[in-house]
Design an enzyme around this catalytic site. Structure first.
Site, PDB file in Angstrom:
ATOM      1  CG  ASP A   5      -2.284  -0.516   0.983  1.00  0.00           C
ATOM      2  OD1 ASP A   5      -2.456  -1.204   0.063  1.00  0.00           O
ATOM      3  OD2 ASP A   5      -3.018  -0.803   1.759  1.00  0.00           O
ATOM      4  CG  HIS A  63       6.726  -2.829  -4.084  1.00  0.00           C
ATOM      5  ND1 HIS A  63       8.000  -1.765  -3.360  1.00  0.00           N
ATOM      6  CD2 HIS A  63       5.471  -2.319  -3.345  1.00  0.00           C
ATOM      7  CE1 HIS A  63       7.495  -1.504  -1.835  1.00  0.00           C
ATOM      8  NE2 HIS A  63       5.145  -1.203  -1.855  1.00  0.00           N
ATOM      9  N   GLY A  70      -1.698  -1.288  -9.231  1.00  0.00           N
ATOM     10  CA  GLY A  70      -0.214  -0.038  -9.355  1.00  0.00           C
ATOM     11  C   GLY A  70       0.074   0.391  -8.118  1.00  0.00           C
ATOM     12  CE  LYS A  71      -2.441  -1.436  -2.842  1.00  0.00           C
ATOM     13  NZ  LYS A  71      -3.391  -2.717  -2.238  1.00  0.00           N
ATOM     14  CB  VAL A  72       3.339  -5.075  -7.977  1.00  0.00           C
ATOM     15  CG1 VAL A  72       4.866  -6.415  -7.974  1.00  0.00           C
ATOM     16  CG2 VAL A  72       3.493  -5.469  -6.145  1.00  0.00           C
TER      17      VAL A  72
END
Lengths: 348, 348, 348, 348
Positions: free
Chosen positions: C255, C270, C298-300
C-alpha cells in the site's frame, strides 16, 4: 509467434548426485513444520535403504517426469534404491517413454492463452509444453508394439517390459533411452505397474490396436497387475513405500497387504511409509488421507511413517538426495523382481 | 468401547429432491468467488440437461458414496440426467455395491486413535467408519461373480453389468439394491467405467479368483474400457462432462476426444465441462489442472467450462439440486448406452 | 509425563551460511512447477541485492521465528540484505524478543492431546511447544518498557526500538540477544513495523500498562506506522519486497506506493516482488492474491515478480541462501533507515 | 473496451432471509466431511443464539463484503445475532464504508489482463472490479473525518463510530447507508474493532491527515482497541466466536481471554467457537490453526468448537441462514456494547 518459438527451452532433469544436501537436511531436524517433516521423511527413506530385507516400492502420481524429476527416479533404479514402481500412465508412457523415443518437454508459461497453443498443436501442463505431433508418434509406437505381440491378456508390467525391449532393440534410441525409467527398469529387472494403463498415451495406441484387431487382440488385465504385485509382497515380507502424490498408485500399493491376507498369507503391514503431497485430508479423498488413517485399514505400520506436505519438484530431489549421499544404498542388492515374478513357484 | 459402539450412527444420503435451491443459487450469480462459480457451474449443468443432443458423462473420484452423496447420483440416473459414469473403484464397488449388499457406512471421528480402530477391524475414511468384516464379504462376492463368468477378458463396464445382474437376481438385496448406482445403472442401461478396476474391493475378489484359477481366467481389460467409451463419443457428437474430483476418471473422460481422432473420426471437443474439486493447479497434477489447460490438448471447449473450488459434499447437492428443480431433465430421453454399445455397427 | 518432559528438545535455527545451495537452485531453473518458481524467486531476490539503489522490504507472517527461521532473518540484517521489516507481532515479540530474553521454543507433536498441554501451561503451535509461564514474562517485560516511557503516541517502530534498547542496556541478555532480530535491527538502524502491534504478546503488556495508567499513557499509533513507512518509499524510489506469508504485512508494504501518491509524490511501483506462501488465490483473500493482481492496483511492477507456492521452512532458507552464497550483498551499504526517519526533512 | 464496459455488472448481496436452508443443513448432519462440519458449525452458531448470556463476536478476514456477503452481516446486526465485530480494514472501510458512500463493486474476470485494468484505473480482487477513482474518494472522506476530530488518540472502534456518525449526519447517503455495517452498528451500538486500522483505505486518509497536521494530530491507538475488547470479555463472561477467515481478527478475539487474565480477572475460555476457512494447519500459521490448538493456549473451550473448511461465499450464507430461520435470535436482547464501553465503571 510460430510453433518453434514456443518449443525452444527444454526441461532438464535435476542430477541429485551433484548436490550433497545431507548437512542441510540434517539441520532441518531441529526446525518445525514441513522442514522437520522433510528431515524425518528423508531419515525414514534412508532406513529403508539400510534395511537389506526391505523391498522398496516407489509410487508416482502427478506430472513428475515432464517436470524434471526423471533423473531422480533413474538414479534410484541404477543404485538399487527402488525395487518396484507403481505409477500413473502419464509418467511412464506419455513422459518417460516419450523422452526415450528422443522427444523433449519444453519450458512454458502458465499464463499463456490456450487458444493459441491449441492452434499450434502444443499441449500444456501448467508451465510446460509438449509438441502434440510427437505425442501422436508415441501413441503409434505403443500401437505398433501391441500389433507385434501375441494376442492375449498382459499385465501392464508385462507390456511395459515389451516397451523396454523395443527401446533395447532399436539402436536409433541409443542416446535417448539411456536415462529412461522404462529402459533402465527393463535392464535391471525392476517391475513397473500402471494399474490404469489405458488412461494415457498407451490407451490411444491400444485403442487403435483393438479397433483394428477385432476378436483376437492384446488386452491389458488390471487384475493380473494386482495379483503380480501382491506376489511381490508375499515374497518380500519387509516392505517400504515411498509415495510421490496420491491417486491410484498410492491406493494400489497400500492394498497389497490386504490382498495377501485375502489369499491367506500372513504378511506384515508396510514397515516404512512416506508420502510427498500437497493434497489435504479434509475432503476425505484417498490422495491426501494420512498414513495414520491407512493404519486403521491394516496397511501401514505407524512406527515409521511420515507425510511431507510439499510440492514434489522441491521436496523429492532433497529427500532422495539425502539418502543417496548417505550412501546406504551401496550395500543393497539388485532384487530383479521381474525375474522373480516369471520364475518363482507361486500358485496362480 | 466395543466395536458396536463405534458403528452406531449411519451415514444417510442427502435427498436433493426435497430442497429447492434454485432461488439461492440464482442469487449467487451476483456474488463473487466460489459462490459465483457454483452458480455458473449449475447453469452449465442445466444447459447440458436442456441440450437434448448432449450425452452427459459423470466422473466420480474421492470418497463420495460413503459420504452421503449416493442419492444425488441415483437421482441423476433415475431422471436421465447422466448417460455414462466413469469412476474410481472405491465409489462403485467398496461403497455403492457394498451398500447394495445391505451394509452401511457409519459416522466417525477424524481424531480417533487409529490403533484402537485397527484392533476392532474398523476402517476409517477421515470421519467415517466401515466394518472391515463386511468389506471382506464384498470382496468375496466379487470373487464369486468372477467365478461364475465365462473365462475371458471383460471391460470393467461389462463386469459391473454382471454385478448389477447379481443384485437383480438375488432377492435378498431387494431393499438395499434399490438406491444403488450399480443396480439403477443396470436397469437403465447406463454404462459405468472403472478404468483402474483392480484398485479397490473388486481387486481383492479378482485376485482371489485368478489365484485359484491359473491359466483360464476372467481378466479385466482396461484398453477395452477405453475403446468402449470412445465409441460412445463417436456416436454422440455433443457431450458434456460433470466431474467430481480429478484423478483417473477426469483424465479418462477427457481423453476420449483424442482417442476418437486417433481412430480418424472427426469429433468435436466436449461442449460443456464442469469440475468440483479442492485440488489446485500449482503442482501441475492433472486433478487440479484447469479446463482451460485441457483446451490446449483439444479436449474441452472453453465456451462453457467452469471450475468450482469446493469440497463435494457441499457443492454437489446444490449444483445437481439446481438442475433437478429447474426440471429440464424431464424432456431428456433414456439413452441406454449399454444397449448401444452391444448392438451398434462399429468396427472393433 | 511432567512439563519438563514436553519441553526438552529445543528448536534450533538453520544457518544458511553453511549450505551453498547455488548449484542446486541453478539446476531448478530448467525444471517445472515450484522448483522453477523457487529458482526465479531466488534470482529476483539476488537482483534486488545487486541493485544498489534498491531498498529491500522483508515481510513476515506465519509462525516463522518459532520454526527455526530466525537465523535466516538475522543473517539478512547483518549483511545489509534487508533494509526494513514489516511483520506480525507474534514473530517479533512473542517469538524473537521472547528468545532474546533467554527463552526457547521446543519441538512438539501435532497429534498431542491439547487438554494435557493446557493442564501443564504449555502452548502449542502445530508441532512446537512454548512454556506459557515464560510467555507471561515476555508480556510483563513489554509492560515494564511501556511504564518507563514518556506517555505519548508511538509508532510500533519507535516502540520496537525501545525494546532493542532494553536488550542493549541489560547485560543479562548478552548471550541471548546476539541473534535477535529486534536487537540486530536496533544496532543496524533497520526499522521494524508491526502494524497490528497490540495483536500479540506486546498487546498484553500494553493493556496492562494502559489499565494501570488511565488518562496519560503510552499509545501505539498505527497511522504513524503507515506514515513512516511511506516516507521510506518517498526517500527510496527503487524498492523490492520479499514477502513470507501474506496477511497485514503483505498488504501494508504494497500500500505504501499508493500512500505516497496520496501525498502527491510521484513514486514508481515496487520494482521487484516475490512471495513465498501456501495460500491460494481462489478465495479472493489478500494473502494468496497474485502479484499480477497487485499490479492492477498500481502497487507492483510485473517485470520482476514471482509467487513461490511452498511452505516457508523449506523455501526460505534455500531462496535466501542462494542470494547469500552469490555474495552480491557484499557491495550493499548499511541504509540505517531508522536514522533517516528521525533526521530527514520531511513534512509531517 | 472503455472503463464503463468493465464496470457494468454490480455485485449484489445475498439475502439469507429469503432461503430457508434449515431442512437441507439438517440433512447434512448425517453426511460426512465438510457437509457434516457445516451442519455442526450451524448448530453451534444456533446454540450461541439461544444462549442469552452469550456475547457473540464475529470476525471478518478476506474480501467478504466486496463478494456479496454484506447483507448477511447486516442481517446479523439488525437481529442482535452479533454483539461485536473484529475485522480487517478492507472489509469495513474499503468495502462497506465505500458502498455506504454510494459506490459499488463490479463483477469481473479473474483471467483479465491486469495491465489493461491498470491503464483504466480499475482495481481487481480476483473476479471483482473496483473503480480506483471512487476508492480515492473513500480515502479522502476518512481524511476529512480525521480533520474534523479533536486531536488525540482514538481506538479504531471510536473512529469507526465517527464514520457511522458521518453517514448519519449526511443525508446524501440516506439510501446507500441503510445496508451498511458501519451505519447499522452505529445505530445499534455494536462495536467494530479493526486492530490494524491503518492497513486499508483508512490508512490513506489518516496518512494524509497526519502529514498535513504535524505535531497535534489524530492517532489510532491499537493498544486501546485491545483494552476495550478485553473489557467486553470481562463484562460478558459467556462468549462465542464466529470467525470468517483467520488473520489478525482471529488472533485478536482469541487473545482477549488471556488479556483478561493478565488484568487478573478470572474469565472462562470462549464457550463456543467456529471458523470458516480454506487455510490449512500444516504451515503452522495462525489462520489455519485448529481450535483444538487454541485450547492449549487457554483461549477456546473444546466442547463446542468446529472448523468448517469451505470458501466463505458458499458456507457463510448457509450457516447464518440456518440460525436465522431457526429464529432463536428473536429472544436475544440488544447488548449495545458501545454504550457499555463508554459508561461502565471499569478502571483503566
Amino acid at each position: 509467434m510460430e510453433k518453434k518459438d514456443f518449443l525452444k527451452d527444454t526441461i532438464e532433469h535435476i542430477d541429485i548426485k551433484k548436490y550433497n544436501v545431507v548437512p542441510m537436511i540434517d539441520a532441518m531436524k531441529d526446525m518445525a513444520f514441513q522442514a522437520r517433516n522433510l528431515n524425518r521423511g528423508a531419515e525414514i527413506f534412508n532406513m529403508m535403504q539400510k534395511d537389506k530385507e526391505c523391498a522398496v516400492f516407489l509410487t508416482l502420481a502427478g506430472s513428475l517426469i515432464s517436470a524434471g524429476l526423471k533423473g531422480v527416479v533413474v538414479d534410484m533404479i541404477r543404485n538399487n534404491m527402488v525395487d518396484a514402481i507403481v505409477s500413473t500412465g502419464a509418467n511412464i508412457v506419455d513422459q518417460d517413454f516419450f523422452e526415450a523415443l528422443g522427444f523433449r518437454h519444453y519450458k512454458g508459461d502458465p499464463f499463456q492463452n490456450d487458444a493459441v497453443l491449441r492452434e499450434l498443436a502444443i499441449d500444456r501442463i501448467y508451465d510446460t509444453y509438449i509438441n502434440e505431433d510427437e505425442l501422436r508418434v508415441c501413441d503409434e509406437t505403443i500401437g505398433d508394439i501391441a500389433n507385434s505381440l501375441e494376442k492375449q491378456p498382459y499385465s501392464s508390467r508385462e507390456f511395459i517390459i515389451e516397451m523396454g525391449k523395443y527401446l533395447d532393440e532399436n539402436d536409433q534410441y541409443k542416446a535417448s533411452r539411456e536415462d529412461s525409467i522404462v529402459y533402465q527398469c527393463y535392464k535391471k529387472g525392476v517391475p513397473i505397474f500402471v494399474p490404469a494403463f489405458s488412461d494415457c498415451s498407451a490407451g490411444f495406441g491400444l485403442v487403435h490396436h483393438q479397433w483394428n484387431n477385432p476378436g483376437k487382440q492384446v488386452s491389458i488385465d488390471s487384475a493380473r497387475d494386482f495379483l503380480e504385485i501382491t506376489k511381490i509382497k508375499i515374497h518380500n515380507k519387509v516392505t517400504g513405500i515411498f509415495m510421490i502424490g496420491g491417486g491410484v498408485p498410492k491406493n494400489f500399493v497400500q492394498d497389497i497387504v490386504v490382498a495377501a491376507e485375502v489369499l491367506e498369507f500372513d504378511v506384515p503391514m508396510h514397515k516404512y511409509a512416506i508420502q510427498i503431497t500437497v493434497a489435504d485430508e479434509r475432503d476425505g479423498a484417498l490422495s491426501g488421507s494420512t498414513l495414520k488413517e491407512a493404519s486403521s485399514w491394516g496397511k501401514v505400520d505407524t512406527t515409521y511413517e511420515q507425510m511431507i506436505y510439499s510440492e514434489a519438484t522441491i521436496a523429492m530431489p532433497m529427500l532422495v538426495g539425502y539418502a543417496y549421499h548417505k550412501g546406504s544404498y551401496k550395500e543393497r542388492m539388485e532384487r530383479r523382481l521381474n525375474d522373480v515374478l516369471s520364475t518363482v513357484e507361486v500358485k496362480g
